[in-house]
Each structure stands twice: as C-alpha cells, then as structure tokens.
Write an enzyme that holds these catalytic residues in place. Sequence first.
Site, PDB file in Angstrom:
ATOM      1  CD  GLN A 177      37.978  17.996  43.834  1.00 40.23           C
ATOM      2  OE1 GLN A 177      38.873  18.764  43.520  1.00 40.23           O
ATOM      3  NE2 GLN A 177      37.447  17.968  45.042  1.00 40.23           N
ATOM      4  CG  HIS A 184      29.464  37.878  45.299  1.00 45.77           C
ATOM      5  ND1 HIS A 184      28.735  36.721  45.200  1.00 45.77           N
ATOM      6  CD2 HIS A 184      28.737  38.833  44.671  1.00 45.77           C
ATOM      7  CE1 HIS A 184      27.611  36.957  44.541  1.00 45.77           C
ATOM      8  NE2 HIS A 184      27.586  38.230  44.223  1.00 45.77           N
ATOM      9  CG  HIS A 213      36.951  24.874  -4.451  1.00 44.53           C
ATOM     10  ND1 HIS A 213      37.970  24.032  -4.092  1.00 44.53           N
ATOM     11  CD2 HIS A 213      36.376  25.293  -3.288  1.00 44.53           C
ATOM     12  CE1 HIS A 213      38.027  23.936  -2.769  1.00 44.53           C
ATOM     13  NE2 HIS A 213      37.065  24.702  -2.258  1.00 44.53           N
ATOM     14  CB  SER A 266      31.669  39.020  42.049  1.00 42.45           C
ATOM     15  OG  SER A 266      31.145  37.734  41.868  1.00 42.45           O
ATOM     16  CD  GLN A 302      28.911  41.958  42.749  1.00 44.14           C
ATOM     17  OE1 GLN A 302      27.704  42.116  42.877  1.00 44.14           O
ATOM     18  NE2 GLN A 302      29.424  40.932  42.118  1.00 44.14           N
ATOM     19  CG  ASP A 305      23.739  39.004  41.961  1.00 47.44           C
ATOM     20  OD1 ASP A 305      24.243  38.929  40.829  1.00 47.44           O
ATOM     21  OD2 ASP A 305      24.376  39.366  42.967  1.00 47.44           O
ATOM     22  CD  GLU A 336      30.411  39.768  37.552  1.00 45.13           C
ATOM     23  OE1 GLU A 336      29.862  38.649  37.562  1.00 45.13           O
ATOM     24  OE2 GLU A 336      31.093  40.193  38.509  1.00 45.13           O
ATOM     25  CG  HIS A 337      27.394  42.982  38.334  1.00 43.50           C
ATOM     26  ND1 HIS A 337      28.362  42.229  38.963  1.00 43.50           N
ATOM     27  CD2 HIS A 337      26.392  42.122  38.012  1.00 43.50           C
ATOM     28  CE1 HIS A 337      27.958  40.967  39.035  1.00 43.50           C
ATOM     29  NE2 HIS A 337      26.776  40.869  38.464  1.00 43.50           N
ATOM     30  CG  ASN A 356      37.887  28.451  44.172  1.00 39.72           C
ATOM     31  OD1 ASN A 356      38.151  27.895  43.099  1.00 39.72           O
ATOM     32  ND2 ASN A 356      37.875  27.807  45.321  1.00 39.72           N
ATOM     33  CD  GLU A 407      40.265  31.902  -2.996  1.00 41.88           C
ATOM     34  OE1 GLU A 407      39.875  30.747  -2.746  1.00 41.88           O
ATOM     35  OE2 GLU A 407      40.073  32.867  -2.233  1.00 41.88           O
ATOM     36  CE1 TYR A 435      32.597  22.743  41.237  1.00 42.87           C
ATOM     37  CE2 TYR A 435      32.406  25.108  41.593  1.00 42.87           C
ATOM     38  CZ  TYR A 435      32.799  23.860  42.030  1.00 42.87           C
ATOM     39  OH  TYR A 435      33.387  23.711  43.272  1.00 42.87           O
TER      40      TYR A 435
END
Length: 429
Positions: free
Chosen positions: A186, A258, A415, A233, A255, A356, A322-323, A209, A410, A124
């Site tokens: 969608q 964004h 087995h 971000s 940053q 980036d 994140e950064h 988003n 067990e 995406y």
Amino acid sequence: MKTYINPPLSDWENLAQRKTFAVADLNETVKGIFSDVQKNGDAAVTKYTSIFDGVAVTNFKVTEEEVQLASALVSDELKTAIQEAAANIKRFHKSQREIATKIETTAGVFCWRESRAIETIGIYIPGGTAPLFSTVLMLAIPAQIAGCKNVILCSPPDKNGAINPAILYAAQLTGVTEIYKIGGIQAIAAMTFGTASVPQVSKLFGPGNQYVTAAKQYAQQLGIAIDMPAGPSELLVLADATSDPDFVASDLLSQAEHGGDSQVILVATSEALVQQVSLAIAVQKAQLPRVSVVEKALENSRALVFESISTALAFSNFYAPEHLILAIEDAEDKLMKIENAGSVFIGNYSCESAGDYASGTNHTLPTNGYARNYSGVSLDSFVKKITFQKITKLGIQNLGKTIEIMAEAEQLVAHKNAVSIRLKKLQNG
C-alpha cells in the site's frame, strides 16, 4: 550449509539458484491492492494498514512534534554513530558529482552533459524486527546532495501507530521532507498514484520483502522509475588458506540474519577450511538473538570447494553476488577479474557490515543476479543526465554536408532541409 566439492560447470546453474516465490499469486495480490489504492486513495491505504500492520492510523503524515519526541528517545551514543556514518556516506557520494565538460567535436560544434535532480523521489524503509534506519542514510543523503526537492519516506507503523525513533531521527538528519506511517504494497501504491495525503513520486527507492519488491516492479510498469530490481539479501565469501574461519563465519551469519530468505555462499579452496568455518558458525550462531532467522537462511545456503582461485572467481562472476568478500591472499591483485558484483570487500578486515553502515559506500545493491547488469545506488541514481549542444555558424558549415548526406540516405528530406536552409542563408548572406 551443504558442501559441494569441485562441482562441474553443468551444476553451476542449480548452485546459483536463489529462493523463489509464487510470483503469479504475488502479482495478483499487488495488482488488487494497487487498483484499490488508485480508486479509493487514503481509505484503501487505511484498510490495508489495518489488515497487514494491525493498527488503525487516521493521520499517515508524521508531524514535526512526533519527529522531535522520537529523536529524544534515541540515545546520544546512537546519534553520534549515525552522524559519523552520515558524514562518511556524504563524503563518498559528494565525490561522485560530475563536472560538466564541453567537447568541441567539430570546429564550431560544442557538446556537453549536465545533471538535473529528480524533483520528487520516494524512499521505502522496512520496519518490523529490524528497522533499517541505516537505509535512510544511504538513500536520503545522495538525494540531498543531488538536490531532490521532495524526498518522501514511507515506513510501516508499529502496533502503536508509530515509526521507529531511529528511522525518524535519521530522516530529520538527512533532510527528508515528508514522512508517512505506511508500509508494504500500500505504501508503494500510494507513492505511485498519489493520494490526498501522499504525494506522487517520480522514482522509488529502498529494500523490502517479496511483496514490496513485487510492488516496485509493478509500479515500474505504470511509469514510475525504480532504483533496481531487488530481492532478499545475499553474500558470497571467497576464502583460502589465509582466511580467518571466525571472520568468515561472522560475515556469513551477519548476512543470514537479515531474513530467512537471505542466502550466503562460501566458496573456498579447501574442504578443511569449510569444516572450520562450519564449526565457527555453530558456536557463533548460538549466541545470536535472531538464531531462528539465521538457521532458516542457512538452509538456503551452501559451500563450494574448488581447486583453484581462478575457478572460484569464475563461479563468483557466474553467481553475481550482491556482496562479495575477497578473504584471500593478494586480494587486490584479483580485482580486475571481478566482473559481476554489487559491492566488493577486500581482505580479512573488510567486513560486509562496514558497507552496511558506515564506511561510506551505498548498501542498496542489486540482488538475485542483477549485478550482471545493474549498479548499486549512487548519486547518479537521483539525477537525470541531459545533453546540450551549441552549433555556431562555422559549426553548421563544417558539419552540414555530413548531416545532409546521412538524412538523404535515410529518406528524411525534412531533416536534410533543416541543414540546407541554414547553409543557403549563410552562403547568400
């Protein structure tokens, strides 16, 4: 940005808070659209594209002719920049290939692991005012290196029903196999279920988003893997007397632009430095075309002053950014103290913008504190790891007794028998 001087540990939880959304309402919206797309396929996708993007798209799939026409609109200068960035990203991600190593754990028992590409992945790519063609590079290049057969890209159309030309050029350059003019919830729903037009994918990648993020998390509940939980971000800059206030301000602003829901944190060892950075921010932001976005992000941002770098580092690990930019003296000596961060930028000249776009590392990273337990996207994100083993006659004889004892303990007799029968035949043979 509000400044906090030596905030006690008891305040850190509040200071590390990100902007929150009405999750309940958001999830209901996602579920409703997913249900509609599952039942009505392309018709539902067309409906929501008209509602949310304001355009009627009759054929979602981007044709080869459209890609060629769009590529011709991209300047030679930008094409060269994209190609250089792509080369660096490819070089770094190729280095992550795993070489299978056979280990003889017991004489005659051989174990190893190999990677297999995820066959069909979905990417995406946000459009709108900031079409992230750079994210195409970050996702399609490692997918290509991994060997993913089908790379499906969805990106929202503009008011003319087209995708940004730079996105289409980057997609063509990096081997994306199919491109669709679909955005938002969608798009994620279409790739989750598959429609008459859009293939179903096995794993979803890419930023977006809060609606796209919620849609990806809902897709995960339906059995489709995602790259990571993610949100807006964020950046934390660690600064001291050796920092350049202009550099720090530029990183915070880069940053913040964004989106209005982005968050930037300045952690410094000097209140005077914070004031210098604030002045630099005021000067620099006035020159930015997205100043309204920046100012909104800054409302959700803050500066913290601590007396020592060790405490500043402790807060950074608590926040799990994140950064993370280490604009401090002897930054490399502090790397072992970094426990939680998506990607780290070392020294005054390592601007976050490099990551980036073009240094080579991946910019698809965990946000909202998920750096405590998630890694950023890498070559490993596009493969499955399969273990293999081969046990020889000598191997089953050497290891068989151990397996029998454990299976019997067990109370799993079948087995045990799977070993005992083999051992008996070897003994009698």
